[in-house]
Design an enzyme around this catalytic site. Structure first.
Site, PDB file in Angstrom:
ATOM      1  N   GLN A  37       7.276   3.166  -6.938  1.00 14.88           N
ATOM      2  CA  GLN A  37       6.809   3.764  -5.684  1.00 14.88           C
ATOM      3  C   GLN A  37       5.284   3.778  -5.629  1.00 14.88           C
ATOM      4  O   GLN A  37       4.621   3.573  -6.649  1.00 14.88           O
ATOM      5  CB  GLN A  37       7.378   5.190  -5.542  1.00 14.88           C
ATOM      6  CG  GLN A  37       7.238   6.044  -6.787  1.00 14.88           C
ATOM      7  CD  GLN A  37       8.395   7.003  -7.027  1.00 14.88           C
ATOM      8  OE1 GLN A  37       9.197   7.247  -6.133  1.00 14.88           O
ATOM      9  NE2 GLN A  37       8.492   7.569  -8.226  1.00 14.88           N
ATOM     10  N   HIS A  68       9.848  24.960  -6.005  1.00 11.03           N
ATOM     11  CA  HIS A  68      10.240  24.947  -7.421  1.00 11.03           C
ATOM     12  C   HIS A  68      11.024  26.200  -7.802  1.00 11.03           C
ATOM     13  O   HIS A  68      11.981  26.130  -8.577  1.00 11.03           O
ATOM     14  CB  HIS A  68       8.998  24.787  -8.305  1.00 11.03           C
ATOM     15  CG  HIS A  68       8.419  23.410  -8.225  1.00 11.03           C
ATOM     16  ND1 HIS A  68       7.078  23.156  -8.106  1.00 11.03           N
ATOM     17  CD2 HIS A  68       9.034  22.200  -8.224  1.00 11.03           C
ATOM     18  CE1 HIS A  68       6.882  21.849  -8.046  1.00 11.03           C
ATOM     19  NE2 HIS A  68       8.050  21.253  -8.106  1.00 11.03           N
ATOM     20  N   ASP A  92       7.247  15.929 -11.427  1.00 10.82           N
ATOM     21  CA  ASP A  92       6.008  16.728 -11.399  1.00 10.82           C
ATOM     22  C   ASP A  92       6.080  17.913 -12.364  1.00 10.82           C
ATOM     23  O   ASP A  92       5.082  18.567 -12.625  1.00 10.82           O
ATOM     24  CB  ASP A  92       5.713  17.202  -9.967  1.00 10.82           C
ATOM     25  CG  ASP A  92       6.862  18.002  -9.394  1.00 10.82           C
ATOM     26  OD1 ASP A  92       7.106  19.133  -9.850  1.00 10.82           O
ATOM     27  OD2 ASP A  92       7.548  17.495  -8.474  1.00 10.82           O
ATOM     28  N   ASP A 143      16.699   6.154 -15.369  1.00 14.63           N
ATOM     29  CA  ASP A 143      17.429   6.363 -14.119  1.00 14.63           C
ATOM     30  C   ASP A 143      18.395   7.549 -14.301  1.00 14.63           C
ATOM     31  O   ASP A 143      19.272   7.509 -15.175  1.00 14.63           O
ATOM     32  CB  ASP A 143      18.196   5.087 -13.768  1.00 14.63           C
ATOM     33  CG  ASP A 143      18.965   5.225 -12.460  1.00 14.63           C
ATOM     34  OD1 ASP A 143      18.794   6.258 -11.770  1.00 14.63           O
ATOM     35  OD2 ASP A 143      19.731   4.308 -12.138  1.00 14.63           O
ATOM     36  N   GLY A 144      18.212   8.581 -13.477  1.00 15.19           N
ATOM     37  CA  GLY A 144      19.041   9.783 -13.606  1.00 15.19           C
ATOM     38  C   GLY A 144      20.517   9.508 -13.363  1.00 15.19           C
ATOM     39  O   GLY A 144      21.391  10.202 -13.893  1.00 15.19           O
ATOM     40  N   ASP A 162      16.340  17.202  -8.377  1.00 14.03           N
ATOM     41  CA  ASP A 162      15.022  17.429  -7.750  1.00 14.03           C
ATOM     42  C   ASP A 162      14.460  16.053  -7.409  1.00 14.03           C
ATOM     43  O   ASP A 162      13.598  15.517  -8.101  1.00 14.03           O
ATOM     44  CB  ASP A 162      14.141  18.176  -8.761  1.00 14.03           C
ATOM     45  CG  ASP A 162      12.753  18.473  -8.210  1.00 14.03           C
ATOM     46  OD1 ASP A 162      12.455  18.069  -7.075  1.00 14.03           O
ATOM     47  OD2 ASP A 162      11.963  19.086  -8.941  1.00 14.03           O
ATOM     48  N   SER A 163      14.997  15.486  -6.351  1.00 15.09           N
ATOM     49  CA  SER A 163      14.733  14.072  -6.067  1.00 15.09           C
ATOM     50  C   SER A 163      13.881  13.890  -4.828  1.00 15.09           C
ATOM     51  O   SER A 163      13.658  14.826  -4.067  1.00 15.09           O
ATOM     52  CB  SER A 163      16.074  13.363  -5.831  1.00 15.09           C
ATOM     53  OG  SER A 163      16.599  13.774  -4.593  1.00 15.09           O
ATOM     54  N   ASP A 165      13.543  11.805  -1.089  1.00  9.94           N
ATOM     55  CA  ASP A 165      14.510  11.683   0.008  1.00  9.94           C
ATOM     56  C   ASP A 165      15.551  10.606  -0.327  1.00  9.94           C
ATOM     57  O   ASP A 165      15.298   9.736  -1.165  1.00  9.94           O
ATOM     58  CB  ASP A 165      13.786  11.311   1.317  1.00  9.94           C
ATOM     59  CG  ASP A 165      12.817  12.404   1.745  1.00  9.94           C
ATOM     60  OD1 ASP A 165      12.993  13.552   1.292  1.00  9.94           O
ATOM     61  OD2 ASP A 165      11.878  12.098   2.507  1.00  9.94           O
TER      62      ASP A 165
HETATM   63  N1  SAM Z   1       9.954  18.023  -4.170  1.00 12.45           N
HETATM   64  C1  SAM Z   1      10.042  16.666  -3.877  1.00 12.45           C
HETATM   65  C2  SAM Z   1      10.661  16.383  -2.535  1.00 12.45           C
HETATM   66  O1  SAM Z   1      11.661  17.014  -2.159  1.00 12.45           O
HETATM   67  O2  SAM Z   1      10.112  15.529  -1.833  1.00 12.45           O
HETATM   68  C3  SAM Z   1      10.639  15.934  -4.977  1.00 12.45           C
HETATM   69  C4  SAM Z   1       9.661  15.898  -6.106  1.00 12.45           C
HETATM   70  S1  SAM Z   1       9.996  14.977  -7.513  1.00 12.45           S
HETATM   71  C5  SAM Z   1       8.369  14.334  -7.710  1.00 12.45           C
HETATM   72  C6  SAM Z   1      10.992  13.615  -7.024  1.00 12.45           C
HETATM   73  C7  SAM Z   1      11.159  12.620  -8.179  1.00 12.45           C
HETATM   74  O3  SAM Z   1      12.430  11.977  -8.081  1.00 12.45           O
HETATM   75  C8  SAM Z   1      10.117  11.496  -8.231  1.00 12.45           C
HETATM   76  O4  SAM Z   1       9.238  11.717  -9.291  1.00 12.45           O
HETATM   77  C9  SAM Z   1      10.966  10.210  -8.419  1.00 12.45           C
HETATM   78  O5  SAM Z   1      10.409   9.337  -9.377  1.00 12.45           O
HETATM   79  C10 SAM Z   1      12.288  10.804  -8.875  1.00 12.45           C
HETATM   80  N2  SAM Z   1      13.464   9.948  -8.681  1.00 12.45           N
HETATM   81  C11 SAM Z   1      13.836   9.246  -7.584  1.00 12.45           C
HETATM   82  N3  SAM Z   1      14.960   8.553  -7.836  1.00 12.45           N
HETATM   83  C12 SAM Z   1      15.328   8.827  -9.121  1.00 12.45           C
HETATM   84  C13 SAM Z   1      16.412   8.415  -9.963  1.00 12.45           C
HETATM   85  N4  SAM Z   1      17.350   7.582  -9.534  1.00 12.45           N
HETATM   86  N5  SAM Z   1      16.459   8.922 -11.229  1.00 12.45           N
HETATM   87  C14 SAM Z   1      15.511   9.762 -11.674  1.00 12.45           C
HETATM   88  N6  SAM Z   1      14.472  10.177 -10.935  1.00 12.45           N
HETATM   89  C15 SAM Z   1      14.376   9.710  -9.669  1.00 12.45           C
END
Ligand code: SAM
Length: 287
Positions: A37, A68, A92, A143-144, A162-163, A165
């Protein structure tokens, strides 16, 4: 009223909704295309530092505590005895910090796909990373979706999604197959909580689908808790909690009222209030 045409603005436009959110920025501190990203960090004039992924606001120093705290404490005070927690995304590290305020948590594993998000948070938002070196914290970059699929059955008490969109790498985190894997990884009284977008914009689309998919995955109860989040679309956000067999509307209110740590938003009354369902959401969710 202050107005300056010289000022620079970061603006996130929500095209489909016909709205936009802006912050006056004084400096761009960082930008890079990571493997996953486009990551930017700005200094804003009134909201502290701002982190942006693919043009979408992730957090600001000023208001991230709302998100949070609501992503962590309601779930942790709903589970009868949370010891093992996983955070999917959350790079974060702000949710991790809140989870580890609970003294009963023995281990919290955070799995974010993008190491650069955590790097940026450690550099520009060090206060969110206070718990990164807690011996109970495990930070993985993977990858989660795959991580949950491979988790030992019944090994977790709480999973927090906590992903970003539901697009790009996060799309599969809003899917029935992923919820099935979460249910398998959770104990029967376990709790799943997912950030579930804006009640005003998404009650009868994304939030309704989350409820349907969680039910289809075998979660018997799910409930959406709205909370304020000024920097996200409409300023009103939500998380959705679900449990395979436990309740998500009853919680350990005595423990919550006597919590041993400081919060800035969450308390027992906020938790109770967040469980109330607005009328339009009853209609949207058929409650
Ligand atoms: N609070 C934020 C929001 O609602 O917009 C979310 C914050 S957190 C930084 C979101 C994180 O999800 C990102 O760091 C991104 O890299 C992670 N993410 C997205 N897809 C993912 C996946 N498949 N597995 C693990 N992490 C993922």
């Amino acid at each position: 009223m202050m107005k300056s045409s010289q000022e620079n603005w970061f603006t996130e436009v929500f095209g489909n909704e016909g709205t936009a959110f802006g912050l006056a920025v004084t400096e761009k501190l960082h930008q890079e295309q990571t493997r996953y990203q486009y990551l930017e960090v700005y200094q804003t004039r009134t909201f502290g530092k701002l982190m942006v992924l693919d043009g979408c606001v992730m957090l600001t120093e000023r208001d991230n505590f709302l998100y949070h705290e609501m992503m962590s404490h309601p779930a942790l005070f709903t589970h009868p005895e949370p010891r093992r927690v996983a955070i999917i995304g959350g790079g974060d590290c702000g949710t991790l910090r809140e989870v580890l305020k609970h003294p009963g948590v023995e281990k919290c594993t955070q799995i974010d796909i993008d190491e650069r998000v955590t790097w940026a948070s450690e550099k520009w938002f060090p206060e969110l990373c206070d718990a990164n070196h807690d011996p109970r914290a495990e930070l993985l970059f993977d990858d989660g979706i795959a991580w949950v699929r491979n988790a030992a059955p019944g090994s977790l008490d709480v999973i927090i999604i906590d992903s970003t969109d539901p697009v790009g790498p996060a799309e599969g985190l809003f899917a029935v197959d992923f919820y099935k894997d979460c249910r398998k990884a959770l104990k029967p009284e376990g709790i799943l909580v997912q950030q579930s977008e804006s009640p005003l914009l998404h009650a009868d689309t994304i939030i309704k689908k989350i409820h349907q998919d969680m039910k289809a995955a075998g979660f018997q109860q799910c409930h959406t808790l709205p909370f304020p989040q000024p920097v996200y679309p409409t300023g009103w956000w939500s998380c959705t909690m679900a449990s395979p067999q436990g309740s998500v509307t009853r919680f350990r209110d005595d423990d919550s009222a006597a919590k041993s740590f400081a919060t800035r938003y969450y308390n027992v009354d906020i938790h109770r209030g967040a469980l109330a369902v607005p009328e339009f959401m009853k209609v949207a969710l058929g409650k």
